[in-house]
Write an enzyme that holds these catalytic residues in place. Structure first.
Site, short mmCIF file in Angstrom:
data_model
loop_
_atom_site.label_atom_id
_atom_site.label_comp_id
_atom_site.label_asym_id
_atom_site.label_seq_id
_atom_site.Cartn_x
_atom_site.Cartn_y
_atom_site.Cartn_z
CB SER A 1 -0.88 0.01 1.26
OG SER A 1 -1.51 1.25 1.45
CE1 TYR B 1 -4.42 -1.80 5.49
CE2 TYR B 1 -3.44 0.11 4.42
CZ TYR B 1 -4.02 -1.14 4.35
OH TYR B 1 -4.20 -1.74 3.12
#
Length: 257
Positions: free
Chosen positions: A144, A157
């Site tokens: 990501s 995250y």
């Protein structure tokens, strides 16, 4: 851009929906034996049965990647059933609960690390010895932009994805000489349930994106298939990005808008 997976066995974590489901269906269409892993066993059993009904080869297993025993058991069953473990897609991941650090719950923050980071390590530790013994294998971690950028409310995250990028680099450094190909794929924002959760949070600019900017999960599946073939050789130990014009062009996809 098609890659043939005839006689190859692919394990896909988080395969009950979204990227994982799309990848299982895509790889099965290209001839792979797909092993769908997820905590929601009913969902992966339904998807696997649909794959088999369409002429593919699929096996569904309940698996919580936060627990090493679950992952080793899945790898053992896959090897016993199909004779090899050729591809591992470390896709399982969570983003809820989204919260600023001072509002976060320590136990929930830790659970995110168990799934999003330790789950990748567990996949490595269970599958890599099998691949090493075979002398070949491909491992792709779903990465990501959060791996290299800070986003409000996403400390769990961002921290996990940054660590996964480090695991991608370490996996390549340690395993390339044993015939393993290790890399990451950073897809950008994808039209999955995770984006619904992000939208509902109202935190940081990602939650403000219009749904029509998110790419379909099947594009990510195509990217993973591409990386499993010769095209992935240029990305060993790195993240391949679907957010760049070059990444999209390699797959014959439209350039980012």
């Amino acid at each position: 851009m098609m890659t043939s997976f005839a006689k190859k066995t692919a394990l896909i974590t988080g395969a009950s929906r979204g990227i994982g489901e799309a990848t299982a269906r895509h790889f099965a269409q290209e001839g792979a034996n797909v092993v769908l892993l997820a905590r929601s066993k009913d969902d992966v059993e339904r998807i696997a049965s649909e794959i088999v009904a369409a002429g593919g080869s699929a096996l569904a297993l309940g698996c919580d990647v936060a627990w090493f025993h679950d992952v080793t058991s899945a790898v053992d069953i896959a090897q016993d059933t199909f004779g090899s473990v050729d591809i591992l897609i470390n896709n399982a991941g969570l983003i809820d609960p989204i919260a600023r650090i001072t509002d976060s719950d320590p136990e929930e923050w830790g659970l995110m690390i168990d799934v999003n980071l330790k789950g990748v390590y567990h996949g490595y530790r269970a599958a890599m010895p099998v691949m090493q013994a075979q002398g070949s294998g491909t491992v792709i971690n779903i990465s990501s932009g959060a791996a290299t950028g800070a986003l409000e409310g996403w400390s769990h995250y961002c921290a996990a994805k940054a660590a996964v990028l480090a695991l991608t680099r370490c996996g390549h450094k340690e395993m390339a000489e044993h015939g393993l190909r290790v890399m990451g794929l950073s897809p950008g924002t994808v039209a999955t349930d995770m984006q619904v959760q992000i939208k509902q949070s109202g935190i940081n600019p990602v939650s403000e994106l219009h749904p029509n900017v998110h790419i379909p999960a099947k594009w990510v599946a195509a990217g993973l298939a591409y990386l499993c073939g010769p095209g992935g050789d240029a990305w060993l130990g790195q993240d391949f990005s679907l957010k760049t014009p070059e990444g999209r062009a390699a797959l014959g996809l439209p350039a980012p808008g």
